[in-house]
Design a protein around this motif. Structure first.
Motif, mmCIF file in Angstrom:
data_model
loop_
_atom_site.group_PDB
_atom_site.id
_atom_site.type_symbol
_atom_site.label_atom_id
_atom_site.label_comp_id
_atom_site.label_asym_id
_atom_site.label_seq_id
_atom_site.Cartn_x
_atom_site.Cartn_y
_atom_site.Cartn_z
ATOM 1 N N ILE A 13 6.250 3.058 -35.145
ATOM 2 C CA ILE A 13 5.177 3.934 -35.624
ATOM 3 C C ILE A 13 3.958 3.097 -35.979
ATOM 4 O O ILE A 13 4.062 2.111 -36.720
ATOM 5 C CB ILE A 13 5.636 4.736 -36.857
ATOM 6 C CG1 ILE A 13 6.892 5.551 -36.519
ATOM 7 C CG2 ILE A 13 4.516 5.635 -37.370
ATOM 8 C CD1 ILE A 13 7.556 6.191 -37.728
ATOM 9 N N GLU A 15 0.521 2.857 -37.982
ATOM 10 C CA GLU A 15 -0.320 3.406 -39.046
ATOM 11 C C GLU A 15 -1.711 2.819 -38.849
ATOM 12 O O GLU A 15 -1.900 1.607 -38.918
ATOM 13 C CB GLU A 15 0.217 3.041 -40.421
ATOM 14 C CG GLU A 15 -0.655 3.534 -41.550
ATOM 15 C CD GLU A 15 -0.230 3.013 -42.915
ATOM 16 O OE1 GLU A 15 -0.889 3.394 -43.909
ATOM 17 O OE2 GLU A 15 0.725 2.216 -43.007
ATOM 18 N N LYS A 43 4.833 6.673 -32.042
ATOM 19 C CA LYS A 43 4.207 7.682 -32.890
ATOM 20 C C LYS A 43 3.053 7.054 -33.663
ATOM 21 O O LYS A 43 2.997 5.841 -33.815
ATOM 22 C CB LYS A 43 5.246 8.275 -33.848
ATOM 23 C CG LYS A 43 6.437 8.876 -33.080
ATOM 24 C CD LYS A 43 7.486 9.466 -33.965
ATOM 25 C CE LYS A 43 8.620 10.012 -33.091
ATOM 26 N NZ LYS A 43 9.506 10.887 -33.809
ATOM 27 N N ILE A 45 0.228 7.398 -37.118
ATOM 28 C CA ILE A 45 -0.225 7.959 -38.393
ATOM 29 C C ILE A 45 -1.703 7.620 -38.522
ATOM 30 O O ILE A 45 -2.107 6.466 -38.361
ATOM 31 C CB ILE A 45 0.537 7.346 -39.582
ATOM 32 C CG1 ILE A 45 2.026 7.661 -39.491
ATOM 33 C CG2 ILE A 45 -0.053 7.842 -40.907
ATOM 34 C CD1 ILE A 45 2.894 6.876 -40.465
ATOM 35 N N SER A 76 3.814 11.490 -30.819
ATOM 36 C CA SER A 76 3.743 12.334 -32.015
ATOM 37 C C SER A 76 2.713 11.760 -32.988
ATOM 38 O O SER A 76 2.480 10.554 -33.028
ATOM 39 C CB SER A 76 5.104 12.403 -32.692
ATOM 40 O OG SER A 76 6.012 13.085 -31.869
ATOM 41 N N ALA A 78 0.971 12.057 -37.062
ATOM 42 C CA ALA A 78 0.913 12.562 -38.438
ATOM 43 C C ALA A 78 -0.481 12.277 -38.964
ATOM 44 O O ALA A 78 -0.994 11.162 -38.814
ATOM 45 C CB ALA A 78 1.963 11.897 -39.313
ATOM 46 N N LYS A 102 6.481 20.037 -35.178
ATOM 47 C CA LYS A 102 6.826 18.652 -35.518
ATOM 48 C C LYS A 102 6.256 17.613 -34.565
ATOM 49 O O LYS A 102 6.514 16.441 -34.726
ATOM 50 C CB LYS A 102 8.332 18.477 -35.687
ATOM 51 C CG LYS A 102 8.874 19.324 -36.809
ATOM 52 C CD LYS A 102 10.312 19.069 -37.076
ATOM 53 C CE LYS A 102 10.725 19.972 -38.236
ATOM 54 N NZ LYS A 102 12.123 20.018 -38.456
ATOM 55 N N HIS A 103 5.477 18.014 -33.570
ATOM 56 C CA HIS A 103 4.814 17.018 -32.714
ATOM 57 C C HIS A 103 3.545 16.518 -33.405
ATOM 58 O O HIS A 103 3.199 15.350 -33.307
ATOM 59 C CB HIS A 103 4.479 17.607 -31.345
ATOM 60 C CG HIS A 103 3.905 16.597 -30.407
ATOM 61 N ND1 HIS A 103 4.669 15.600 -29.848
ATOM 62 C CD2 HIS A 103 2.643 16.406 -29.972
ATOM 63 C CE1 HIS A 103 3.883 14.841 -29.097
ATOM 64 N NE2 HIS A 103 2.667 15.310 -29.153
ATOM 65 N N ASN A 105 1.870 16.599 -37.264
ATOM 66 C CA ASN A 105 2.236 16.848 -38.651
ATOM 67 C C ASN A 105 1.047 16.607 -39.569
ATOM 68 O O ASN A 105 0.400 15.567 -39.461
ATOM 69 C CB ASN A 105 3.381 15.911 -39.061
ATOM 70 C CG ASN A 105 4.587 16.073 -38.180
ATOM 71 O OD1 ASN A 105 5.422 16.917 -38.429
ATOM 72 N ND2 ASN A 105 4.681 15.266 -37.132
ATOM 73 N N ALA A 113 4.690 11.178 -44.028
ATOM 74 C CA ALA A 113 4.444 10.938 -42.595
ATOM 75 C C ALA A 113 5.597 10.153 -41.994
ATOM 76 O O ALA A 113 6.104 10.509 -40.921
ATOM 77 C CB ALA A 113 3.132 10.191 -42.407
ATOM 78 N N ARG A 116 8.673 12.370 -41.647
ATOM 79 C CA ARG A 116 8.566 13.354 -40.541
ATOM 80 C C ARG A 116 8.670 12.665 -39.183
ATOM 81 O O ARG A 116 9.338 13.171 -38.283
ATOM 82 C CB ARG A 116 7.240 14.104 -40.625
ATOM 83 C CG ARG A 116 7.022 14.960 -41.845
ATOM 84 C CD ARG A 116 7.638 16.286 -41.770
ATOM 85 N NE ARG A 116 7.180 17.091 -40.657
ATOM 86 C CZ ARG A 116 7.106 18.400 -40.691
ATOM 87 N NH1 ARG A 116 7.390 19.053 -41.784
ATOM 88 N NH2 ARG A 116 6.741 19.055 -39.629
ATOM 89 N N LEU A 117 8.018 11.516 -39.040
ATOM 90 C CA LEU A 117 7.995 10.843 -37.739
ATOM 91 C C LEU A 117 9.259 10.032 -37.481
ATOM 92 O O LEU A 117 9.567 9.709 -36.345
ATOM 93 C CB LEU A 117 6.769 9.937 -37.632
ATOM 94 C CG LEU A 117 5.421 10.636 -37.629
ATOM 95 C CD1 LEU A 117 4.295 9.614 -37.547
ATOM 96 C CD2 LEU A 117 5.303 11.632 -36.483
#
Length: 119
Positions: A13, A15, A43, A45, A76, A78, A102-103, A105, A113, A116-117
């Protein structure tokens, strides 16, 4: 702009951290998405403050255009922020429906975040 990596099991993920607005246009989101995608992130954020305020005015269609890009790349997203301040029923419904799929958020904290991810 700085990208912090969070690993949850095998999920990578990104960020995205910045003191400045990163996404002004759909093209900006595509540039960010391409950068993230080619670095192998699953994913993303991003913070509300880094997205143009027009994103949250659904009449501009910027939100739909940007989120379609993330959907096309199957990345995905967030968005972390305080969404209670938006009084428009349409944006509140949009946030509610997005959170159900949920794809995409809309969450209040980084911890939310990641939770969820990370699934």
């Amino acid at each position: 702009m700085e990208i912090v990596t969070h690993l949850i099991d095998t999920i990578k993920i990104a960020e995205v951290i910045s003191d400045e607005m990163i996404i002004h246009t759909t093209e900006d989101s595509l540039d960010l998405l391409g950068n993230i995608y080619y670095q192998g992130f699953d994913k993303v954020i991003i913070y509300e403050k880094n997205i143009t305020p027009e994103f949250f005015d659904l009449k501009t269609k910027i939100a739909g255009d940007i989120l379609q890009k993330f959907s096309n790349y199957r990345v995905s997203l967030a968005i972390v922020g305080d969404f209670e301040k938006y009084e428009s029923k349409s944006i509140r419904d949009f946030i509610f429906e997005s959170n159900n799929t949920k794809h995409v958020n809309f969450v209040n904290t980084l911890e939310d975040a990641l939770k969820r991810l990370g699934n």
